[in-house]
Design an enzyme around this catalytic site. Structure first.
Site, PDB file in Angstrom:
ATOM      1  N   VAL A  49     -34.881  45.290 -41.417  1.00 57.25           N
ATOM      2  CA  VAL A  49     -34.120  45.053 -40.182  1.00 57.25           C
ATOM      3  C   VAL A  49     -33.132  43.933 -40.496  1.00 57.25           C
ATOM      4  O   VAL A  49     -33.535  42.797 -40.767  1.00 57.25           O
ATOM      5  CB  VAL A  49     -35.064  44.651 -39.028  1.00 57.25           C
ATOM      6  CG1 VAL A  49     -34.276  44.295 -37.772  1.00 57.25           C
ATOM      7  CG2 VAL A  49     -36.069  45.761 -38.755  1.00 57.25           C
ATOM      8  N   ASN A  80     -22.020  55.746 -32.945  1.00 55.72           N
ATOM      9  CA  ASN A  80     -22.977  55.912 -34.054  1.00 55.72           C
ATOM     10  C   ASN A  80     -23.683  57.264 -33.977  1.00 55.72           C
ATOM     11  O   ASN A  80     -24.670  57.401 -33.234  1.00 55.72           O
ATOM     12  CB  ASN A  80     -23.996  54.771 -34.033  1.00 55.72           C
ATOM     13  CG  ASN A  80     -23.384  53.451 -34.462  1.00 55.72           C
ATOM     14  OD1 ASN A  80     -22.481  52.936 -33.813  1.00 55.72           O
ATOM     15  ND2 ASN A  80     -23.844  52.910 -35.566  1.00 55.72           N
ATOM     16  N   GLY A 111     -20.781  41.531 -42.953  1.00 56.44           N
ATOM     17  CA  GLY A 111     -19.797  42.393 -42.285  1.00 56.44           C
ATOM     18  C   GLY A 111     -20.311  43.043 -41.008  1.00 56.44           C
ATOM     19  O   GLY A 111     -19.535  43.635 -40.267  1.00 56.44           O
ATOM     20  N   TYR A 160     -12.419  50.719 -45.192  1.00 62.52           N
ATOM     21  CA  TYR A 160     -12.713  51.993 -44.511  1.00 62.52           C
ATOM     22  C   TYR A 160     -12.060  52.032 -43.132  1.00 62.52           C
ATOM     23  O   TYR A 160     -11.345  52.974 -42.788  1.00 62.52           O
ATOM     24  CB  TYR A 160     -14.234  52.174 -44.377  1.00 62.52           C
ATOM     25  CG  TYR A 160     -14.629  53.293 -43.443  1.00 62.52           C
ATOM     26  CD1 TYR A 160     -14.373  54.623 -43.783  1.00 62.52           C
ATOM     27  CD2 TYR A 160     -15.242  53.032 -42.217  1.00 62.52           C
ATOM     28  CE1 TYR A 160     -14.728  55.662 -42.915  1.00 62.52           C
ATOM     29  CE2 TYR A 160     -15.598  54.056 -41.354  1.00 62.52           C
ATOM     30  CZ  TYR A 160     -15.338  55.374 -41.706  1.00 62.52           C
ATOM     31  OH  TYR A 160     -15.671  56.394 -40.849  1.00 62.52           O
ATOM     32  N   PHE A 183     -12.348  66.380 -40.635  1.00 66.20           N
ATOM     33  CA  PHE A 183     -13.506  65.498 -40.880  1.00 66.20           C
ATOM     34  C   PHE A 183     -13.500  64.929 -42.301  1.00 66.20           C
ATOM     35  O   PHE A 183     -14.128  63.903 -42.554  1.00 66.20           O
ATOM     36  CB  PHE A 183     -14.824  66.284 -40.744  1.00 66.20           C
ATOM     37  CG  PHE A 183     -15.007  66.961 -39.421  1.00 66.20           C
ATOM     38  CD1 PHE A 183     -15.510  66.269 -38.334  1.00 66.20           C
ATOM     39  CD2 PHE A 183     -14.670  68.303 -39.252  1.00 66.20           C
ATOM     40  CE1 PHE A 183     -15.676  66.887 -37.110  1.00 66.20           C
ATOM     41  CE2 PHE A 183     -14.832  68.934 -38.032  1.00 66.20           C
ATOM     42  CZ  PHE A 183     -15.328  68.230 -36.962  1.00 66.20           C
ATOM     43  N   TYR A 186     -22.140  66.307 -42.473  1.00 66.65           N
ATOM     44  CA  TYR A 186     -23.092  66.090 -41.370  1.00 66.65           C
ATOM     45  C   TYR A 186     -22.462  66.472 -40.018  1.00 66.65           C
ATOM     46  O   TYR A 186     -22.958  67.367 -39.322  1.00 66.65           O
ATOM     47  CB  TYR A 186     -23.532  64.617 -41.383  1.00 66.65           C
ATOM     48  CG  TYR A 186     -24.332  64.170 -40.179  1.00 66.65           C
ATOM     49  CD1 TYR A 186     -25.328  64.978 -39.628  1.00 66.65           C
ATOM     50  CD2 TYR A 186     -24.100  62.919 -39.596  1.00 66.65           C
ATOM     51  CE1 TYR A 186     -26.068  64.557 -38.525  1.00 66.65           C
ATOM     52  CE2 TYR A 186     -24.842  62.487 -38.511  1.00 66.65           C
ATOM     53  CZ  TYR A 186     -25.816  63.311 -37.970  1.00 66.65           C
ATOM     54  OH  TYR A 186     -26.539  62.891 -36.886  1.00 66.65           O
TER      55      TYR A 186
HETATM   56  P1  NAD Z   1     -19.954  63.597 -44.473  1.00 66.20           P
HETATM   57  O1  NAD Z   1     -19.740  62.854 -45.737  1.00 66.20           O
HETATM   58  O2  NAD Z   1     -21.276  64.203 -44.217  1.00 66.20           O
HETATM   59  O3  NAD Z   1     -18.847  64.740 -44.331  1.00 66.20           O
HETATM   60  C1  NAD Z   1     -17.573  64.645 -44.916  1.00 66.20           C
HETATM   61  C2  NAD Z   1     -17.310  65.951 -45.646  1.00 66.20           C
HETATM   62  O4  NAD Z   1     -16.031  65.884 -46.275  1.00 66.20           O
HETATM   63  C3  NAD Z   1     -18.331  66.224 -46.744  1.00 66.20           C
HETATM   64  O5  NAD Z   1     -18.764  67.562 -46.645  1.00 66.20           O
HETATM   65  C4  NAD Z   1     -17.570  65.988 -48.039  1.00 66.20           C
HETATM   66  O6  NAD Z   1     -18.040  66.806 -49.100  1.00 66.20           O
HETATM   67  C5  NAD Z   1     -16.151  66.348 -47.611  1.00 66.20           C
HETATM   68  N1  NAD Z   1     -15.103  65.681 -48.395  1.00 66.20           N
HETATM   69  C6  NAD Z   1     -15.036  64.370 -48.768  1.00 66.20           C
HETATM   70  N2  NAD Z   1     -13.908  64.143 -49.451  1.00 66.20           N
HETATM   71  C7  NAD Z   1     -13.233  65.333 -49.508  1.00 66.20           C
HETATM   72  C8  NAD Z   1     -11.997  65.735 -50.075  1.00 66.20           C
HETATM   73  N3  NAD Z   1     -11.226  64.880 -50.742  1.00 66.20           N
HETATM   74  N4  NAD Z   1     -11.610  67.021 -49.932  1.00 66.20           N
HETATM   75  C9  NAD Z   1     -12.402  67.914 -49.274  1.00 66.20           C
HETATM   76  N5  NAD Z   1     -13.573  67.588 -48.714  1.00 66.20           N
HETATM   77  C10 NAD Z   1     -13.994  66.306 -48.828  1.00 66.20           C
HETATM   78  O7  NAD Z   1     -19.539  62.627 -43.285  1.00 66.20           O
HETATM   79  P2  NAD Z   1     -19.756  62.786 -41.716  1.00 66.20           P
HETATM   80  O8  NAD Z   1     -20.778  61.800 -41.296  1.00 66.20           O
HETATM   81  O9  NAD Z   1     -19.924  64.200 -41.365  1.00 66.20           O
HETATM   82  O10 NAD Z   1     -18.358  62.247 -41.207  1.00 66.20           O
HETATM   83  C11 NAD Z   1     -17.279  63.107 -40.912  1.00 66.20           C
HETATM   84  C12 NAD Z   1     -16.074  62.275 -40.532  1.00 66.20           C
HETATM   85  O11 NAD Z   1     -16.412  61.444 -39.417  1.00 66.20           O
HETATM   86  C13 NAD Z   1     -15.605  61.332 -41.637  1.00 66.20           C
HETATM   87  O12 NAD Z   1     -14.191  61.309 -41.620  1.00 66.20           O
HETATM   88  C14 NAD Z   1     -16.158  59.993 -41.217  1.00 66.20           C
HETATM   89  O13 NAD Z   1     -15.380  58.926 -41.677  1.00 66.20           O
HETATM   90  C15 NAD Z   1     -16.118  60.099 -39.701  1.00 66.20           C
HETATM   91  N6  NAD Z   1     -17.103  59.244 -39.029  1.00 66.20           N
HETATM   92  C16 NAD Z   1     -18.425  59.340 -39.388  1.00 66.20           C
HETATM   93  C17 NAD Z   1     -19.361  58.509 -38.780  1.00 66.20           C
HETATM   94  C18 NAD Z   1     -20.816  58.557 -39.175  1.00 66.20           C
HETATM   95  O14 NAD Z   1     -21.527  57.568 -38.953  1.00 66.20           O
HETATM   96  N7  NAD Z   1     -21.323  59.646 -39.736  1.00 66.20           N
HETATM   97  C19 NAD Z   1     -18.947  57.603 -37.783  1.00 66.20           C
HETATM   98  C20 NAD Z   1     -17.603  57.551 -37.429  1.00 66.20           C
HETATM   99  C21 NAD Z   1     -16.685  58.385 -38.065  1.00 66.20           C
HETATM  100  N1  UDP Z   2     -29.523  48.351 -39.792  1.00 69.09           N
HETATM  101  C1  UDP Z   2     -30.727  47.814 -40.203  1.00 69.09           C
HETATM  102  N2  UDP Z   2     -31.307  48.319 -41.350  1.00 69.09           N
HETATM  103  C2  UDP Z   2     -30.755  49.323 -42.073  1.00 69.09           C
HETATM  104  C3  UDP Z   2     -29.533  49.869 -41.638  1.00 69.09           C
HETATM  105  C4  UDP Z   2     -28.935  49.357 -40.489  1.00 69.09           C
HETATM  106  O1  UDP Z   2     -31.259  46.905 -39.581  1.00 69.09           O
HETATM  107  O2  UDP Z   2     -31.328  49.728 -43.112  1.00 69.09           O
HETATM  108  C5  UDP Z   2     -28.905  47.853 -38.546  1.00 69.09           C
HETATM  109  C6  UDP Z   2     -27.495  47.302 -38.721  1.00 69.09           C
HETATM  110  O3  UDP Z   2     -27.530  45.931 -39.050  1.00 69.09           O
HETATM  111  C7  UDP Z   2     -26.892  47.560 -37.341  1.00 69.09           C
HETATM  112  C8  UDP Z   2     -27.595  48.847 -36.884  1.00 69.09           C
HETATM  113  O4  UDP Z   2     -28.774  48.943 -37.665  1.00 69.09           O
HETATM  114  O5  UDP Z   2     -27.241  46.551 -36.435  1.00 69.09           O
HETATM  115  C9  UDP Z   2     -26.765  50.106 -37.110  1.00 69.09           C
HETATM  116  O6  UDP Z   2     -26.342  50.141 -38.465  1.00 69.09           O
HETATM  117  P1  UDP Z   2     -25.602  51.393 -39.082  1.00 69.09           P
HETATM  118  O7  UDP Z   2     -25.297  51.080 -40.516  1.00 69.09           O
HETATM  119  O8  UDP Z   2     -26.392  52.621 -38.792  1.00 69.09           O
HETATM  120  O9  UDP Z   2     -24.272  51.507 -38.208  1.00 69.09           O
HETATM  121  P2  UDP Z   2     -23.002  50.503 -38.130  1.00 69.09           P
HETATM  122  O10 UDP Z   2     -23.468  49.137 -38.457  1.00 69.09           O
HETATM  123  O11 UDP Z   2     -22.029  51.048 -39.097  1.00 69.09           O
HETATM  124  O12 UDP Z   2     -22.562  50.601 -36.717  1.00 69.09           O
END
Ligand code: NAD
Ligand code: UDP
Length: 338
Positions: free
Chosen positions: A217, A179, A294, A149, A80, A11
């Site tokens: 919610v 987020n 959590g 995580y 990523f 993503y």
């Molecule tokens: P995502 O799962 O869409 O992208 C991660 C990519 O890494 C995927 O394409 C997956 O196929 C690949 N991948 C997973 N394990 C692998 C491995 N062992 N070797 C090679 N490729 C591998 O996730 P995202 O939302 O794009 O997140 C990207 C990064 O940002 C992640 O490290 C995630 O922890 C971090 N992050 C995401 C969020 C969020 O809410 N999306 C928030 C904070 C941090």
């Molecule tokens: N949340 C919700 N319903 C859902 C998913 C999330 O009410 O199906 C709420 C969750 O409790 C939080 C906010 O939406 O208050 C954002 O949640 P998300 O999982 O997107 O992000 P994170 O909690 O990891 O910051």
């Protein structure tokens, strides 16, 4: 610059890839497609008119990493790739330590062997855990993270910090995303979670598009203005621009740095629901459910360090994020599976 994007099909990675190509950088993607689709990369190529190399494989494969660095003169890595579901990390902690921590150590070793010392790492606001005082500055990290995580992300931050102390050639940008929401304005690429979405925006979108019945919610009795959880939602294209700013910073500075990527504004679950209803023009079926174990009541960033050091600020608001996310969802109701 020539950039290696691990997890570049995911993503966030796919949006950053697009922005890097549009900014004139060359890119190489490494992904095992465990949580993404090749179609995302096909669409990035179509949108940018640019070609890039793809290595299909696992970041824990040291031999393959060595080959990638041999084949390409890489200037910086955007890391990523990893596992990202908080709940799953409680069930499968070893997978998380293996991929997130082990994979990052393997990558760092391969980088050092190849003489590549610039890296941008995807960290998360989850490292801040549950805190009362907002906004969160980069110093607010508690001693103990709240989930496996978050612990893996904090550990990798520390691995890179130790590397910078041990060898001054390292240049590391830790980006703590708040987020991420939204999609590229074309509606061609976006978030495509496998199975039931764990996050608010993709779940709400799937309800709006008719794939799911109603949004639960999670709690309306938090100590927040409307009782529902408050988060700092940030447009994925703002995140992408933050990565370009970080790469630019790394070319001019060495050492270790941590930056929050957030807007500095919090929105409640009900704010998100209301805004999405405005955009789709129809009510979103929802019900109040109990709190999700959590979850924290509130979380938003102080993004001023990124503004000062990187010259980066989020430009897009909640309405932009949800409008773009909805365009992607409406045009691709089943995600990349058409
Ligand atoms: P995502 O799962 O869409 O992208 C991660 C990519 O890494 C995927 O394409 C997956 O196929 C690949 N991948 C997973 N394990 C692998 C491995 N062992 N070797 C090679 N490729 C591998 O996730 P995202 O939302 O794009 O997140 C990207 C990064 O940002 C992640 O490290 C995630 O922890 C971090 N992050 C995401 C969020 C969020 O809410 N999306 C928030 C904070 C941090
Ligand atoms: N949340 C919700 N319903 C859902 C998913 C999330 O009410 O199906 C709420 C969750 O409790 C939080 C906010 O939406 O208050 C954002 O949640 P998300 O999982 O997107 O992000 P994170 O909690 O990891 O910051």
């Amino acid at each position: 610059m020539k950039l290696l994007l691990t997890g570049g099909a995911g993503y966030i990675g796919s949006h950053v890839l697009l922005s890097c190509l549009e900014a004139g950088h060359d890119a190489i993607v490494l992904d095992d497609f465990s949580n993404s689709s090749r179609e995302a990369l096909t669409r990035v190529e179509a949108l940018t008119g640019r070609h890039f190399s793809l290595y299909e494989g696992d970041i824990r494969d040291a031999t393959m990493l060595e080959q990638i660095f041999k084949d390409n003169k890489i200037d910086a890595v955007l890391h990523f790739a990893g596992l990202k579901a908080v709940g799953e990390s409680v069930q499968k902690p070893l997978d998380y330590y293996d991929v997130n921590v082990g994979g990052s150590v393997t990558l760092a070793k391969a980088m050092a062997q190849a003489g590549v010392y610039r890296v941008v790492f995807s960290s998360t606001a989850s490292v801040y855990g549950d805190q009362e005082k907002m906004p969160l500055t980069e110093e607010n990290v508690p001693g103990e993270a709240a989930s496996p995580y978050a612990r893996t992300k904090r550990m990798v931050e520390q691995v890179f910090e130790d590397l910078c102390i041990s060898d001054q050639r390292w240049s590391v940008a830790i980006l703590r995303y708040f987020n991420p929401v939204g999609a590229h304005p074309s509606g061609q690429i976006g978030e495509d979670p496998l199975g039931e979405p764990a996050n608010l925006a993709p779940f709400a979108m799937q309800v709006a598009v008719g794939r799911r019945q109603s949004l639960a919610v999670f709690g309306d009795d938090y100590p927040t203005p409307d009782g529902t959880g408050v988060r700092d939602y940030i447009h994925v294209m703002d995140l992408a621009e933050g990565h370009l700013a970080a790469v630019n910073f790394l070319t001019k500075n060495s050492g270790f740095g941590v930056w929050n990527l957030g807007t500095g504004r919090g929105h409640s679950v009900l704010d998100v629901v209301r805004e999405l209803e405005n955009i789709t023009g129809k009510p979103l079926p929802k019900r109040i459910a109990s709190r999700r174990p959590g979850d924290t009541a509130q979380c938003w960033a102080d993004p001023s360090r990124a503004a000062t050091d990187l010259g980066w600020k989020a430009k897009r608001g909640l309405s932009d994020m949800l409008t773009d996310h909805w365009r992607w969802q409406e045009q691709n109701p089943k995600g990349y599976n058409k």
